[in-house]
Each structure stands twice: as C-alpha cells, then as structure tokens.
Design an enzyme around this catalytic site. Structure first.
Site, short mmCIF file in Angstrom:
data_model
loop_
_atom_site.label_atom_id
_atom_site.label_comp_id
_atom_site.label_asym_id
_atom_site.label_seq_id
_atom_site.Cartn_x
_atom_site.Cartn_y
_atom_site.Cartn_z
CG HIS A 90 41.92 37.96 47.35
ND1 HIS A 90 42.36 36.76 47.86
CD2 HIS A 90 42.42 38.93 48.14
CE1 HIS A 90 43.08 37.00 48.94
NE2 HIS A 90 43.15 38.30 49.14
CG ASP B 160 44.36 46.56 48.97
OD1 ASP B 160 44.79 45.46 48.59
OD2 ASP B 160 44.74 47.13 50.00
C1 SDX Z 1 45.93 42.03 48.67
O1 SDX Z 1 46.87 37.22 49.17
C2 SDX Z 1 46.31 38.01 50.01
O2 SDX Z 1 45.67 37.57 50.96
C3 SDX Z 1 46.51 39.49 49.74
C4 SDX Z 1 45.71 40.44 50.61
C5 SDX Z 1 46.16 40.40 52.07
O3 SDX Z 1 45.37 40.77 52.95
O4 SDX Z 1 47.37 40.08 52.30
O5 SDX Z 1 44.33 40.12 50.55
C6 SDX Z 1 45.90 41.89 50.16
O6 SDX Z 1 46.97 41.98 48.09
C7 SDX Z 1 44.63 42.15 47.91
C8 SDX Z 1 44.83 42.18 46.36
C9 SDX Z 1 45.19 43.60 45.96
N1 SDX Z 1 45.59 43.65 44.51
C10 SDX Z 1 44.79 44.23 43.60
O7 SDX Z 1 43.68 44.70 43.85
C11 SDX Z 1 45.41 44.33 42.21
C12 SDX Z 1 44.38 43.92 41.15
N2 SDX Z 1 44.14 42.48 41.29
C13 SDX Z 1 44.90 41.59 40.48
O8 SDX Z 1 46.13 41.98 40.03
C14 SDX Z 1 44.70 40.12 40.84
O9 SDX Z 1 43.36 39.91 40.98
C15 SDX Z 1 45.42 39.57 42.06
C16 SDX Z 1 46.88 39.87 42.04
C17 SDX Z 1 44.84 40.14 43.32
C18 SDX Z 1 45.21 38.06 42.07
O10 SDX Z 1 45.93 37.56 41.01
P1 SDX Z 1 45.85 35.98 40.62
O11 SDX Z 1 45.18 35.21 41.68
O12 SDX Z 1 47.22 35.57 40.20
O13 SDX Z 1 44.86 35.99 39.40
P2 SDX Z 1 45.31 36.18 37.91
O14 SDX Z 1 46.21 37.37 37.82
O15 SDX Z 1 45.79 34.87 37.39
O16 SDX Z 1 43.92 36.57 37.23
C19 SDX Z 1 43.01 35.56 36.87
C20 SDX Z 1 42.28 36.17 35.66
C21 SDX Z 1 43.24 36.67 34.60
O17 SDX Z 1 42.56 36.57 33.34
P3 SDX Z 1 42.94 35.26 32.41
O18 SDX Z 1 44.45 35.29 32.21
O19 SDX Z 1 42.48 34.05 33.19
O20 SDX Z 1 42.16 35.51 31.15
O21 SDX Z 1 41.51 37.31 36.09
C22 SDX Z 1 42.02 38.46 35.46
C23 SDX Z 1 43.40 38.14 34.92
O22 SDX Z 1 43.70 38.91 33.77
N3 SDX Z 1 42.11 39.51 36.48
C24 SDX Z 1 41.76 40.78 36.32
C25 SDX Z 1 41.95 41.39 37.57
N4 SDX Z 1 42.42 40.48 38.43
C26 SDX Z 1 42.53 39.32 37.76
N5 SDX Z 1 41.30 41.46 35.25
C27 SDX Z 1 41.03 42.76 35.44
N6 SDX Z 1 41.19 43.43 36.63
C28 SDX Z 1 41.65 42.76 37.70
N7 SDX Z 1 41.82 43.41 38.88
#
Ligand code: SDX
Length: 432
Positions: free
Chosen positions: A308, A367
């Site tokens: 998140h 989710d």
């Molecule tokens: C919702 O914003 C809100 O409040 C949203 C929400 C709401 O109520 O409105 O809470 C609802 O959207 C919840 C999130 C649902 N999405 C997912 O579950 C999809 C999987 N999660 C990711 O795609 C990710 O964690 C996000 C999109 C939720 C957050 O992305 P960020 O904050 O931009 O983080 P990032 O992509 O920069 O990740 C940071 C690191 C990365 O590694 P590095 O590049 O630093 O090496 O963490 C890794 C990412 O690769 N990473 C993951 C991961 N999520 C982040 N690695 C594996 N699996 C994951 N799910």
C-alpha cells in the site's frame, strides 16, 4: 494551528526563500510551495504524489505507520463494530453522526431515489452481454448528466445535495442492472422497504420466476464491507474525482472518472486480481514458487492484495475483513470457499515471514480478503470492483463536495520536468 516558516536557499543566487509551513491537526505538516516557482523558478518533483498534499481536508485521516483509519475522527474499528453504511455515509457527507431523526430522514431520501429513469435501462441494451460490469457502470454514470439537468449547477447547495442523494441511491441499482445484463436476465427494480444492502442483494439475486429472501447475514457482511470501503483520503480514484471536478464539470462526469480510475488492478481492481491470483496459485505447494515470482524484479508478477502507498504497517481494514471471513463463511455455510480463504491465510503467513516483504513493508491491504467474502455471497469476480465502487461513491461525493466549497480550490494543472529534445528545425520529408 501555529504557522512556521521553512527556509530554503538557492545555492546559485544565495537567495533565501521562506516557505510557509502549515501544521495539520493530525499527521504531517505541509510546506506551502506555491511561491517556489514564482520566486525560485523551479518546480517540485514527486511522480505519484507520494509526498504531496493536494488539498486540506476534514474527512478521512490515515496514519500509515500506525495502521490508523478514521472517518471524521471516528476510528474505523468503532464504526465497523457499531454503525451502518447509511449512517457512515451521512457522517462522511455532513461531518457529524446523525440524530435518529436526521438518520431516518437521510435513509428515507436515499430509499426514495433508488429507481432509474426508464430510458436508462434501455442504455444497457447497447452493451454486449459480455461487457465488463465496470465498463457498463462507468459509462452509465457518465450518462447521468444527460438526464439530470436539475442537479448540475455545482455552485448551488441544493443541486449538490440532490446530486449526492441521487448518486448514492442509484449506484446500487446501476450496478445490479449491469450484473443482470451480463447474465441476460431481466432487470430487478429496487424495493424501497428494504435497507441499502438488502435492496442491493434483492436486485442482484432475485428473479421474476420466484421469491427471494435476503439472507440477513449476507446483508450484514455487505454492510460491513461497505463501511470499510467508503472513503480513504486522497487515493487514486478520489484524486481523479477532485481533479476532474476542479474544472467545474458536472459531478456525474467527475464520479464516472473516479470509477474508471478505481478499475485499475493497482487500485480497486486488485480485489478481482487477488482471486485470480489465488486460483492460479491453486494449492499450498505452489505458494513458495509464487512468493519467489513476486520478489523477482524480472517477473511482472506481484502479490495482489499486498502492499500500500500509505500503510507501511497493517491495513486496519484487512485486519477486520480477515476476522470477518471465518464468521461469514461459517454462517453462510460456504465451506466450499474455505480452501481459498485458507490458502490466502497461508500465503499471508509465508509472505509476512519473508525478508523481502518485511523490508518493503508489504502487508495485506483491503483487497486481499474482500473477494473471498464477495465470492461466498455468490457475487462473481467481475463484480468485485463494482462493489468497491458502490461503497466508495459516498467517499467520492464527500470529497467532491469539500473540493467545490474549498476557497483554495483552483483547476488542477500539474507541471512537468521536460526531458525531450531541445528546439530543432522542420526537415522536409524528401530530406529525411
Ligand atoms: C487500494 O491509495 C489507497 O488508499 C488505495 C486503497 C483505497 O482504499 O482507495 O487503499 C485501495 O488500491 C489498495 C491497493 C490494491 N492494489 C494491490 O493490491 C496491487 C498490488 N500492490 C502493488 O501494486 C503496490 O503495493 C501498490 C500499488 C498498492 C502501492 O504501490 P507503490 O506505493 O507505488 O509502491 P511501489 O510500487 O513503488 O513498490 C515499492 C516496492 C517495489 O520494489 P522496489 O522497486 O522498491 O524494489 O515494493 C514492491 C515494488 O516492486 N512491491 C511489491 C508489491 N507491492 C509493492 N512486490 C510484490 N508484490 C506486491 N504486491
């Protein structure tokens, strides 16, 4: 609140610029950078707006480090335990918990606006039956501005109220109509004697050929899920509603833009993606392989429902939904969904012990478990994000109303860091 000043100094010119700091009631202070470009000729740079406050708001507060979520100051755990979605909708919209009289009046107003204009229902026939329900819902909501001219003057408080009650009341009917169209079944009209969540279940699952009794456990489960999904500060879809609304467009179009943003798998589309992922993992034996894929930088696979932007500790909503899963599956007699829930629990336990997830603060979000309950209620995966959109509509409406009335609101127009080609001259095609 005490206002202080941050000083920044331009190394080249040695010119000091005092940037005003505005403290918050809760959470981080902000540095007002509106003078930065004018005084120093530079922009701030924050792709994804992870460190950027786009507005001042009184609606929802999140503390990502402590795993805190509050609507108008009330902790989500207390609202989940004691409130109803309609009462939470009133709280988000008007800022205070309603008296019994206020709640009854609000609830009745919503019940009286659930029916759709008959021409609307004919719009659905323009979609193929295999259209994704989110495509139908975002399109139909955008069309509401074609029908409701009496509530699009955003500067008129009465219009804003009519719009708010109308969209909150009708979004379940629109969602159910999209579901029925995908099933090639006749639309089911709302019943005003039913409460919000019971009415939605009635419109989703009843058919003209027989009677349908709403299961109170299912209605209770939906009510809790909708409270948890109602608002969440300046998330992607809410920011989209605010940005679209800042141009002065009609509110139905702004909400439709929010629905489209929510659809993405990185946002509200994750609940559908989680079930797809769990079904792909299939069994406990495969968990290690999929956790490895999620950690592999060269593999686009991500653990959906994990991570998140704000919560770097647990997502309080996931904690509540996880506790709810067992109870709902058992009460609904949906043991057949338990394997998927058990797989999710095991996946969570393995991931949370893995250094990759620990170091990157990746925990289950709202989710990760919600789809398991929706599935147990007989709702197909394609409708999961639609359910999220129904619940979040009141959050979008509350944030839009705040934006429209905020004297600081200007049309949203971010700038950029240009890294394209410098000026060059046109080359006739014969010389290329
Ligand atoms: C919702 O914003 C809100 O409040 C949203 C929400 C709401 O109520 O409105 O809470 C609802 O959207 C919840 C999130 C649902 N999405 C997912 O579950 C999809 C999987 N999660 C990711 O795609 C990710 O964690 C996000 C999109 C939720 C957050 O992305 P960020 O904050 O931009 O983080 P990032 O992509 O920069 O990740 C940071 C690191 C990365 O590694 P590095 O590049 O630093 O090496 O963490 C890794 C990412 O690769 N990473 C993951 C991961 N999520 C982040 N690695 C594996 N699996 C994951 N799910």
């Amino acid at each position: 609140m005490n206002e202080k000043t941050f000083k920044i100094t331009n190394q080249e010119s040695g010119k000091d610029l005092g940037l005003e700091r505005k403290d918050a009631v809760l959470g981080p202070s902000v540095v007002d950078i509106t003078a930065l470009y004018r005084e120093q000729g530079v922009f701030t740079y924050d792709p994804g707006f992870g460190a950027t406050a786009c507005c001042s708001s009184t609606i929802t507060y999140i503390d990502g480090e402590q795993g805190v979520l509050m609507y108008r100051g009330y902790p989500i755990e207390q609202l989940a335990a004691h409130s109803t979605y309609i009462e939470v909708a009133y709280l988000l919209m008007y800022g205070e918990l309603p008296t019994q009289e206020e709640l009854t009046g609000f609830d009745q107003s919503i019940r009286n606006h659930t029916m759709l204009n008959e021409s609307f229902l004919r719009f659905f026939n323009g979609f193929d039956h295999d259209a994704h329900p989110m495509a139908m819902v975002s399109g139909i909501v955008a069309c509401m501005s074609a029908f409701y001219h009496d509530s699009t003057d955003i500067q008129d408080a009465a219009h804003r109220d009519v719009f708010a009650h109308r969209i909150i009341a009708k979004i379940p009917t629109i969602a159910a109509a999209a579901f029925k169209h995908s099933l090639k079944q006749p639309f089911v009209y709302p019943k005003n004697e039913l409460d919000y969540c019971s009415n939605l279940l009635h419109m989703l699952f009843s058919v003209p050929t027989g009677s349908y009794e709403v299961d109170p456990i299912a209605a209770e489960a939906l009510n809790l899920l909708f409270i948890l999904h109602a608002d969440h500060e300046q998330n992607c879809s809410t920011s989209t509603v605010r940005l679209a609304g800042s141009s002065g467009t009609n509110p139905y179009s702004a909400i439709s833009a929010g629905i489209s943003a929510l659809w993405g798998p990185a946002h509200g589309g994750a609940n559908e993606a989680v079930i797809n992922m769990l079904e792909e993992v299939g069994s406990s034996e495969n968990i290690t392989q999929y956790v490895a894929k999620a950690k592999d930088k060269n593999d686009p696979f991500r653990l959906m429902g994990f991570g998140h932007r704000v919560y770097k500790n647990h997502d309080p909503r996931a904690t509540i939904i996880r506790k709810m899963c067992h109870r709902v599956l058992e009460k609904l007699g949906r043991e057949q969904d338990t394997p998927l829930f058990e797989l999710a629990l095991e996946l969570e336990q393995i991931a949370l012990k893995d250094s990759y997830f620990i170091e990157k603060n990746l925990y289950p979000n709202v989710d990760f478990y919600s789809g398991i309950i929706y599935q147990a209620l007989g709702i197909p995966k394609s409708m999961f994000t639609v359910m999220f959109a129904i619940a979040r509509t009141v959050g979008w409406v509350a944030q839009w109303r705040e934006m429209v009335r905020d004297p600081e609101t200007r049309i949203g127009r971010p700038r950029q860091r240009y890294i394209g080609p410098a000026e060059r001259n046109y080359i006739p095609i014969t010389n290329r």
